[in-house]
Structure formats: C-alpha cells, structure tokens
Write a protein that holds these residues in place. Structure first.
Motif, PDB file in Angstrom:
ATOM      1  N   ALA A   1      41.843  13.599  42.851  1.00  0.00           N
ATOM      2  CA  ALA A   1      43.292  13.673  43.052  1.00  0.00           C
ATOM      3  C   ALA A   1      43.785  15.024  42.537  1.00  0.00           C
ATOM      4  O   ALA A   1      43.302  15.520  41.525  1.00  0.00           O
ATOM      5  CB  ALA A   1      43.996  12.533  42.319  1.00  0.00           C
ATOM      6  N   TYR A   2      44.725  15.608  43.239  1.00  0.00           N
ATOM      7  CA  TYR A   2      45.262  16.915  42.851  1.00  0.00           C
ATOM      8  C   TYR A   2      46.394  16.748  41.845  1.00  0.00           C
ATOM      9  O   TYR A   2      47.122  15.756  41.853  1.00  0.00           O
ATOM     10  CB  TYR A   2      45.738  17.677  44.086  1.00  0.00           C
ATOM     11  CG  TYR A   2      44.646  17.912  45.098  1.00  0.00           C
ATOM     12  CD1 TYR A   2      43.385  18.355  44.693  1.00  0.00           C
ATOM     13  CD2 TYR A   2      44.860  17.687  46.451  1.00  0.00           C
ATOM     14  CE1 TYR A   2      42.368  18.564  45.611  1.00  0.00           C
ATOM     15  CE2 TYR A   2      43.849  17.900  47.385  1.00  0.00           C
ATOM     16  CZ  TYR A   2      42.604  18.330  46.960  1.00  0.00           C
ATOM     17  OH  TYR A   2      41.599  18.533  47.866  1.00  0.00           O
ATOM     18  N   GLY A   3      46.547  17.761  41.001  1.00  0.00           N
ATOM     19  CA  GLY A   3      47.569  17.721  39.966  1.00  0.00           C
ATOM     20  C   GLY A   3      48.912  18.255  40.434  1.00  0.00           C
ATOM     21  O   GLY A   3      49.094  18.605  41.609  1.00  0.00           O
ATOM     22  N   LYS A   4      49.861  18.356  39.493  1.00  0.00           N
ATOM     23  CA  LYS A   4      51.228  18.769  39.831  1.00  0.00           C
ATOM     24  C   LYS A   4      51.279  20.175  40.397  1.00  0.00           C
ATOM     25  O   LYS A   4      52.004  20.447  41.363  1.00  0.00           O
ATOM     26  CB  LYS A   4      52.120  18.674  38.588  1.00  0.00           C
ATOM     27  CG  LYS A   4      52.416  17.249  38.143  1.00  0.00           C
ATOM     28  CD  LYS A   4      53.372  17.246  36.952  1.00  0.00           C
ATOM     29  CE  LYS A   4      53.726  15.820  36.533  1.00  0.00           C
ATOM     30  NZ  LYS A   4      54.661  15.815  35.370  1.00  0.00           N
ATOM     31  N   ALA A   5      50.539  21.090  39.791  1.00  0.00           N
ATOM     32  CA  ALA A   5      50.569  22.482  40.259  1.00  0.00           C
ATOM     33  C   ALA A   5      50.016  22.594  41.673  1.00  0.00           C
ATOM     34  O   ALA A   5      50.575  23.326  42.512  1.00  0.00           O
ATOM     35  CB  ALA A   5      49.786  23.365  39.303  1.00  0.00           C
ATOM     36  N   GLU A   6      48.949  21.886  41.943  1.00  0.00           N
ATOM     37  CA  GLU A   6      48.355  21.945  43.284  1.00  0.00           C
ATOM     38  C   GLU A   6      49.285  21.321  44.318  1.00  0.00           C
ATOM     39  O   GLU A   6      49.467  21.865  45.418  1.00  0.00           O
ATOM     40  CB  GLU A   6      47.001  21.226  43.260  1.00  0.00           C
ATOM     41  CG  GLU A   6      45.962  21.942  42.413  1.00  0.00           C
ATOM     42  CD  GLU A   6      44.793  21.045  42.039  1.00  0.00           C
ATOM     43  OE1 GLU A   6      43.648  21.505  42.127  1.00  0.00           O
ATOM     44  OE2 GLU A   6      45.043  19.889  41.640  1.00  0.00           O
ATOM     45  N   TRP A   7      49.908  20.198  43.961  1.00  0.00           N
ATOM     46  CA  TRP A   7      50.820  19.566  44.908  1.00  0.00           C
ATOM     47  C   TRP A   7      52.106  20.364  45.084  1.00  0.00           C
ATOM     48  O   TRP A   7      52.713  20.342  46.158  1.00  0.00           O
ATOM     49  CB  TRP A   7      51.138  18.136  44.472  1.00  0.00           C
ATOM     50  CG  TRP A   7      50.203  17.147  45.089  1.00  0.00           C
ATOM     51  CD1 TRP A   7      49.195  16.472  44.483  1.00  0.00           C
ATOM     52  CD2 TRP A   7      50.175  16.763  46.469  1.00  0.00           C
ATOM     53  NE1 TRP A   7      48.534  15.683  45.392  1.00  0.00           N
ATOM     54  CE2 TRP A   7      49.119  15.839  46.613  1.00  0.00           C
ATOM     55  CE3 TRP A   7      50.920  17.101  47.574  1.00  0.00           C
ATOM     56  CZ2 TRP A   7      48.801  15.253  47.834  1.00  0.00           C
ATOM     57  CZ3 TRP A   7      50.611  16.516  48.803  1.00  0.00           C
ATOM     58  CH2 TRP A   7      49.562  15.609  48.917  1.00  0.00           C
ATOM     59  N   ALA A   8      52.514  21.091  44.051  1.00  0.00           N
ATOM     60  CA  ALA A   8      53.685  21.957  44.195  1.00  0.00           C
ATOM     61  C   ALA A   8      53.421  23.029  45.236  1.00  0.00           C
ATOM     62  O   ALA A   8      54.296  23.368  46.051  1.00  0.00           O
ATOM     63  CB  ALA A   8      54.040  22.583  42.854  1.00  0.00           C
ATOM     64  N   GLU A   9      52.216  23.573  45.247  1.00  0.00           N
ATOM     65  CA  GLU A   9      51.858  24.593  46.241  1.00  0.00           C
ATOM     66  C   GLU A   9      51.780  23.984  47.643  1.00  0.00           C
ATOM     67  O   GLU A   9      52.292  24.557  48.612  1.00  0.00           O
ATOM     68  CB  GLU A   9      50.523  25.239  45.863  1.00  0.00           C
ATOM     69  CG  GLU A   9      50.173  26.440  46.729  1.00  0.00           C
ATOM     70  CD  GLU A   9      48.942  27.173  46.229  1.00  0.00           C
ATOM     71  OE1 GLU A   9      48.616  28.223  46.818  1.00  0.00           O
ATOM     72  OE2 GLU A   9      48.307  26.704  45.248  1.00  0.00           O
ATOM     73  N   ILE A  10      51.165  22.811  47.751  1.00  0.00           N
ATOM     74  CA  ILE A  10      51.061  22.141  49.051  1.00  0.00           C
ATOM     75  C   ILE A  10      52.453  21.820  49.589  1.00  0.00           C
ATOM     76  O   ILE A  10      52.762  22.076  50.763  1.00  0.00           O
ATOM     77  CB  ILE A  10      50.227  20.846  48.923  1.00  0.00           C
ATOM     78  CG1 ILE A  10      48.784  21.166  48.569  1.00  0.00           C
ATOM     79  CG2 ILE A  10      50.280  20.042  50.223  1.00  0.00           C
ATOM     80  CD1 ILE A  10      47.968  19.953  48.176  1.00  0.00           C
ATOM     81  N   THR A  11      53.305  21.256  48.736  1.00  0.00           N
ATOM     82  CA  THR A  11      54.654  20.888  49.164  1.00  0.00           C
ATOM     83  C   THR A  11      55.458  22.109  49.583  1.00  0.00           C
ATOM     84  O   THR A  11      56.256  22.053  50.528  1.00  0.00           O
ATOM     85  CB  THR A  11      55.394  20.146  48.038  1.00  0.00           C
ATOM     86  OG1 THR A  11      54.589  19.054  47.575  1.00  0.00           O
ATOM     87  CG2 THR A  11      56.728  19.605  48.517  1.00  0.00           C
ATOM     88  N   GLY A  12      55.250  23.231  48.887  1.00  0.00           N
ATOM     89  CA  GLY A  12      55.935  24.459  49.259  1.00  0.00           C
ATOM     90  C   GLY A  12      55.580  24.895  50.672  1.00  0.00           C
ATOM     91  O   GLY A  12      56.464  25.295  51.451  1.00  0.00           O
ATOM     92  N   TYR A  13      54.313  24.805  51.029  1.00  0.00           N
ATOM     93  CA  TYR A  13      53.891  25.166  52.383  1.00  0.00           C
ATOM     94  C   TYR A  13      54.438  24.174  53.415  1.00  0.00           C
ATOM     95  O   TYR A  13      54.851  24.562  54.513  1.00  0.00           O
ATOM     96  CB  TYR A  13      52.356  25.217  52.467  1.00  0.00           C
ATOM     97  CG  TYR A  13      51.737  26.347  51.675  1.00  0.00           C
ATOM     98  CD1 TYR A  13      52.316  27.612  51.658  1.00  0.00           C
ATOM     99  CD2 TYR A  13      50.571  26.143  50.940  1.00  0.00           C
ATOM    100  CE1 TYR A  13      51.746  28.645  50.924  1.00  0.00           C
ATOM    101  CE2 TYR A  13      49.993  27.176  50.206  1.00  0.00           C
ATOM    102  CZ  TYR A  13      50.579  28.419  50.205  1.00  0.00           C
ATOM    103  OH  TYR A  13      50.017  29.441  49.484  1.00  0.00           O
TER     104      TYR A  13
END
Length: 276
Positions: free
Chosen positions: A98-110
C-alpha cells in the motif's frame, strides 16, 4: 535401513472434492472468462503472465461453486476464508504494498490535472490512462511482479498459488468489475478520501472569475445599471394628465363640464410637484 513408507499416507492427503458450502461467495460467470471490464481483465492478465503462470485457472471451479466463505479487502491486501475438503476452512491472504500519504499526494495531483479522471471515477469507471498516472509517480497500480504480491494459504498444497488462492483472485476480479475503488483500496486509498482530495485540488486550481468577490462587496452595485443602460431605457416624458385621456367618457358632469376636464388641473399640478 531407510524407514518404510507410511501405508496410511493417504489419510493426510486432501480429497479431491471440497465440502459443499451454502451461501458462499461465488462469481457470476458460469463459463468462459471472468473479467467484464478492462481493469479486472488487466488484473488477471498480470497475475497469469508475470506472477502465477497458468496455475490461476485452478481456482475457477472453487470460485464458481461458492467455496469462499468470507473476503475482506483493505489497504495492503485481502483476507479470505475458503472451504476445502477438510472440516476447517483455509485462511487465505493476498498481500500487495500500500502506498503512503506522500505517494498518494503525488498520484492525486496528477489525477486532478485532468477532469476526465475524476469524472470516470465518479461514474464507477477506472480511467484508461490511470496506469500512466501511476507510472509518472514511479509506481504501479497492478502488481508489478512476483515481489509485489504475497500469497499465503493454510492448505497443505505446495503449489503457489493453490486453488484456494486462485479462487480468491477470481472473486477479487469480479469485485473490481463492480467497484474499481476496491483496486485502489488495496493500494491504500479508499473511495471517499480519494474523491474528496480530487475535489479539493480541482477547486484550488480553478481560476477565479473576473471581478469575483463576496456578496457584501458587490451589494452596492448589484442593482446599478451598466454604462449607457439608463439612457437606453429612458423614453420620452409622459404628461401627468395622460391617464385621463385613457378613461372612458363619464356620464357625469360638474357645472356642465366633463369630469375628466375638472380633474385635469389637479393631475397637472401633481406632475409639476414630482418633477421639482
């Protein structure tokens, strides 16, 4: 001397037929391929090609017979109880990072950069380009290889995946058909959290409308006519006694004069007072 083979070895071997289950979780597909959507099809294809080879098909019979008693999906994996031929159901676990907050923040930004992604997700669809979005962040949505997937089962079968694990994969694929957010949940982001973050990012990126402000700021000018509008709406002045000319003739006279003529001086006087 070597030990003699156990003549009762078959007692520990699992019989071919599983115990019958009432009300178990089963896939709807009675024959042929299981996946109906591109994303669940991609999930199974990845498993067949780079993770488990051709052994995945072993679980179709179990999945269609409803041998899975329970299945829970959460961040980082899925756990299930699968009824085999022994009295006690087998415990099955499928793990995926599972990805963490920082990784999901980048994904959500895209994802927020293109409104079509949010629209597709809100409509219950997995966007076609979502794998590219994850790749931009250096990540993968679907299992990227054997090291990206953990498979455990308490059955005695030494093959991995066993038919119990394979059955869980097919039920997972059908769940992904109905709800693509289940796939994203495995990677650590549930539906509500992801959609809320997408809305916030889209709202923050939206340009402000020209002249936008609070209602209090614009109240003074809310009913003010624009440039030239007052002149365009103004017409020729109307005599104050014009209304009397629209009235029908009255059969009443005052000292021999029609009633409208008796009232006319008063109307004209009122008109003159309003103009001053």
């Amino acid at each position: 001397m070597p030990d003699a083979p156990d003549p009762y070895w078959w007692r520990d071997a699992e019989p071919a037929r599983p115990r019958r289950v009432e009300g178990g979780i089963q896939i709807n597909s009675a024959r042929g391929k299981v996946a109906r959507t591109w994303w669940s099809g991609r999930f199974l294809a990845v498993l067949e090609e780079v993770v488990v080879g051709g052994r995945l098909a072993r679980g179709k019979t179990y999945a269609r017979a409803g041998q899975i008693l329970s299945l829970d999906v959460d961040a980082g994996g899925a756990v299930a109880q699968v009824q085999g031929s022994r009295p006690k159901p087998y415990a099955v676990r499928v793990g995926i990072p599972a990805y963490g907050k920082a990784e999901w923040a980048e994904i959500t930004g895209y994802l927020a950069e293109d409104a079509s992604y949010a629209a597709a997700l809100l409509g219950g669809e997995m966007p076609r380009g979502i794998e590219d979005v994850f790749a931009r962040a250096g990540l993968a949505l679907f299992p990227a290889g054997p090291r990206d997937l953990v498979m455990d089962c308490t059955c005695p079968d030494v093959a991995v995946p066993c038919k119990h694990l394979a059955a869980v994969f097919y039920v997972l694929a059908e769940r992904f058909d109905a709800d693509p957010f289940q796939m994203l949940a495995l990677r650590g982001r549930d539906r509500e959290t992801l959609l809320d973050e997408l809305r916030e990012r889209r709202a923050a990126a939206a340009p402000a409308a020209p002249g936008a402000g609070s209602l209090e700021d614009v109240m003074d000018a809310y009913f003010t006519a624009g440039p030239g509008l007052g002149q365009r709406l103004a017409g020729p002045p109307t005599p104050s006694d014009a209304l009397l000319d629209q009235l029908p003739e009255f059969p009443v006279a005052v000292r021999g004069a029609p009633l409208t003529e008796v009232l006319r001086p008063a109307y004209r006087a009122l008109g003159t007072g309003s103009e001053s």
